[in-house]
Design an enzyme around this catalytic site. Sequence first.
Site, PDB file in Angstrom:
ATOM      1  N   GLN A  54       1.986  -6.000  -3.046  1.00 14.98           N
ATOM      2  CA  GLN A  54       2.140  -6.033  -1.723  1.00 14.98           C
ATOM      3  C   GLN A  54       3.645  -5.482  -1.403  1.00 14.98           C
ATOM      4  O   GLN A  54       3.992  -4.562  -2.178  1.00 14.98           O
ATOM      5  CB  GLN A  54       2.333  -7.531  -1.164  1.00 14.98           C
ATOM      6  CG  GLN A  54       1.050  -8.204  -1.163  1.00 14.98           C
ATOM      7  CD  GLN A  54       0.304  -8.775  -2.572  1.00 14.98           C
ATOM      8  OE1 GLN A  54       1.332  -9.286  -3.172  1.00 14.98           O
ATOM      9  NE2 GLN A  54      -0.773  -8.393  -2.717  1.00 14.98           N
ATOM     10  N   ASP A  87       0.802  -1.387  -0.129  1.00 13.62           N
ATOM     11  CA  ASP A  87       0.031   0.094  -0.125  1.00 13.62           C
ATOM     12  C   ASP A  87       0.975   1.350  -0.065  1.00 13.62           C
ATOM     13  O   ASP A  87       0.387   2.345   0.547  1.00 13.62           O
ATOM     14  CB  ASP A  87      -0.940  -0.028   1.189  1.00 13.62           C
ATOM     15  CG  ASP A  87      -1.805  -1.134   1.282  1.00 13.62           C
ATOM     16  OD1 ASP A  87      -2.257  -1.596   0.235  1.00 13.62           O
ATOM     17  OD2 ASP A  87      -1.888  -1.745   2.395  1.00 13.62           O
ATOM     18  N   GLY A 111      -4.267  -4.062  -4.262  1.00 10.46           N
ATOM     19  CA  GLY A 111      -5.230  -3.120  -4.401  1.00 10.46           C
ATOM     20  C   GLY A 111      -4.526  -1.857  -4.705  1.00 10.46           C
ATOM     21  O   GLY A 111      -3.899  -1.202  -4.043  1.00 10.46           O
ATOM     22  N   HIS A 112      -4.510  -1.581  -6.207  1.00  9.23           N
ATOM     23  CA  HIS A 112      -3.357  -0.480  -6.521  1.00  9.23           C
ATOM     24  C   HIS A 112      -4.536   0.648  -7.107  1.00  9.23           C
ATOM     25  O   HIS A 112      -5.319   0.535  -7.968  1.00  9.23           O
ATOM     26  CB  HIS A 112      -2.688  -0.893  -7.821  1.00  9.23           C
ATOM     27  CG  HIS A 112      -1.609  -1.870  -7.280  1.00  9.23           C
ATOM     28  ND1 HIS A 112      -0.851  -2.589  -8.103  1.00  9.23           N
ATOM     29  CD2 HIS A 112      -1.311  -2.396  -5.976  1.00  9.23           C
ATOM     30  CE1 HIS A 112       0.068  -3.408  -7.570  1.00  9.23           C
ATOM     31  NE2 HIS A 112      -0.175  -3.043  -6.217  1.00  9.23           N
ATOM     32  N   LYS A 146       2.308   1.945  -5.179  1.00  2.03           N
ATOM     33  CA  LYS A 146       2.943   1.535  -6.321  1.00  2.03           C
ATOM     34  C   LYS A 146       2.226   1.815  -7.512  1.00  2.03           C
ATOM     35  O   LYS A 146       2.758   2.125  -8.513  1.00  2.03           O
ATOM     36  CB  LYS A 146       3.226   0.340  -5.964  1.00  2.03           C
ATOM     37  CG  LYS A 146       4.090  -0.359  -4.896  1.00  2.03           C
ATOM     38  CD  LYS A 146       4.380  -1.744  -5.095  1.00  2.03           C
ATOM     39  CE  LYS A 146       3.096  -2.458  -4.412  1.00  2.03           C
ATOM     40  NZ  LYS A 146       2.822  -2.217  -3.085  1.00  2.03           N
TER      41      LYS A 146
HETATM   42  P1  IMP Z   1      -2.883 -12.629   1.641  1.00  2.00           P
HETATM   43  O1  IMP Z   1      -2.029 -11.869   0.625  1.00  2.00           O
HETATM   44  O2  IMP Z   1      -4.449 -12.349   1.505  1.00  2.00           O
HETATM   45  O3  IMP Z   1      -2.538 -13.959   1.875  1.00  2.00           O
HETATM   46  O4  IMP Z   1      -2.489 -11.999   3.157  1.00  2.00           O
HETATM   47  C1  IMP Z   1      -1.285 -12.070   3.747  1.00  2.00           C
HETATM   48  C2  IMP Z   1      -0.900 -10.949   4.263  1.00  2.00           C
HETATM   49  O5  IMP Z   1      -0.583  -9.630   3.486  1.00  2.00           O
HETATM   50  C3  IMP Z   1      -2.157 -10.051   5.189  1.00  2.00           C
HETATM   51  O6  IMP Z   1      -1.387  -9.470   6.346  1.00  2.00           O
HETATM   52  C4  IMP Z   1      -2.616  -9.087   4.218  1.00  2.00           C
HETATM   53  O7  IMP Z   1      -3.181  -7.758   4.973  1.00  2.00           O
HETATM   54  C5  IMP Z   1      -1.241  -8.576   3.514  1.00  2.00           C
HETATM   55  N1  IMP Z   1      -1.518  -8.331   2.268  1.00  2.00           N
HETATM   56  C6  IMP Z   1      -2.027  -8.818   1.001  1.00  2.00           C
HETATM   57  N2  IMP Z   1      -2.064  -8.116  -0.121  1.00  2.00           N
HETATM   58  C7  IMP Z   1      -1.949  -6.755   0.449  1.00  2.00           C
HETATM   59  C8  IMP Z   1      -1.832  -5.362  -0.434  1.00  2.00           C
HETATM   60  O8  IMP Z   1      -1.994  -5.435  -1.428  1.00  2.00           O
HETATM   61  N3  IMP Z   1      -1.480  -4.377   0.469  1.00  2.00           N
HETATM   62  C9  IMP Z   1      -1.243  -4.607   1.811  1.00  2.00           C
HETATM   63  N4  IMP Z   1      -1.122  -5.845   2.546  1.00  2.00           N
HETATM   64  C10 IMP Z   1      -1.588  -6.983   1.821  1.00  2.00           C
END
Ligand code: IMP
Length: 420
Positions: A218, A13, A40-41, A16
Amino acid sequence: MPGIVIVGAQFGDEGKGKIVDYLSENADSIVRYQGGANAGHTVVANNKKYKLHLIPSGAISGKKCYIGNGVVFDPEAFIEELETLKKDGINPNIMISPLCHVIFDFHKALDETEEKERKVGTTKKGIGPAYTDKISRHGIRMCDFVDDSRLRKRLSEEVRRKCKMLKSYGSDYNASEDAVFKKYSELSKKISPFVHHIIGDLNAQLDEGKTVIFEGAQGSLLDVDFGTYPYVTSSSSCAGGACTGTGVPPMKITKCIGIAKAYCTRVGEGPFPTEISGNVGEMIRERGSEYGTTTGRPRRIGWFDAPMIRYSSMVNGFREIALMKADVLCGMKKIKVCIQYETSEGAVKRFSSATAETAKPVYQEVDGWEEIGGCNGAEKSFESLPKGLRDYVSLIEKLTGCKISIVSVGASREETVVRK
Ligand code: IMP
């Protein structure tokens, strides 16, 4: 042959999407290399806010986009995103690798169920279970997905297996193989025109001297190897993932840019050394609209963490940072920056997963800055920024050893200060 990796330097977040959109103007194509619809971009352009999850941010400027083999692909989420973009007048020029692994409803059910047992705070988009299937060789790839007889065969093996697993976790998920096949076979007809072998295309573009942007999702501290394991996502979000997730060799990557907020945020569970509790954190959350783009969850807020960026710079190889959301800190009298950690082994200058839980941040307090002022569509110069912010940028450069080449002072393309 500029191959440029855009990587999140913190916990995701960072912004990017905005930088990929900004740099896309001078690029030929943009490729996503890992993650899935958990991302989420946000891109603000044409007086609109676009929220992208699976489709590369370069789609907004009409550039050629690719989804690499390292991505776990949710067909339902893709079609929904495509339709929303089309309604907004964007018709992405996109190709999907046949080597991507596909996310099915049973992956989301597993994600949800596993979260009840051991909380990571996932997005529940099925990311972990889909990567688990990939590594344990149970995955269903895009090349199987778009071929009905192969899809039917692979589902006949996997649906029963997944129902058994879910039952053992106490879940009441119980889909029939026919129902799963019917739903996904319909989706596959819509997806199949986008599926092409993209490795040759990407490599050829780089060989011809074209610019390809590798869009990370991420952040580095969520990388399955280098992040705060087990509180991480399941993919290689660091720069190395750009190669394994696309089929482009390391020598064709010419540059990596780290994206970092002027402060720090995290969604989900896990260590966060500079986390701020109370009013200051809440104020930054509200001013920065720090709520998840994918899940709407409030983001945890913290101060800028220089030891974390030093680590991130080391594992990704970036020496250049885009510093995002500097406008959010406007009007604060004092701002803290973590310069090192205090640990049981003494002072530590660089983040390490081993000490992440117990490291105590040591702060330097600096003066804040007042309003940045509008730019009315004109390009803003670094020299026109408030002195407090310019000093803050210099301090971060000194602490991290990286050049801050871009300072972002708002969501739109115009609010991007590029340092000459
Ligand atoms: P997952 O990717 O859904 O398995 O989540 C694993 C961890 O990564 C959790 O703490 C999510 O909140 C975090 N996470 C996954 N995608 C994002 C993102 O795009 N931005 C911020 N945190 C993320």
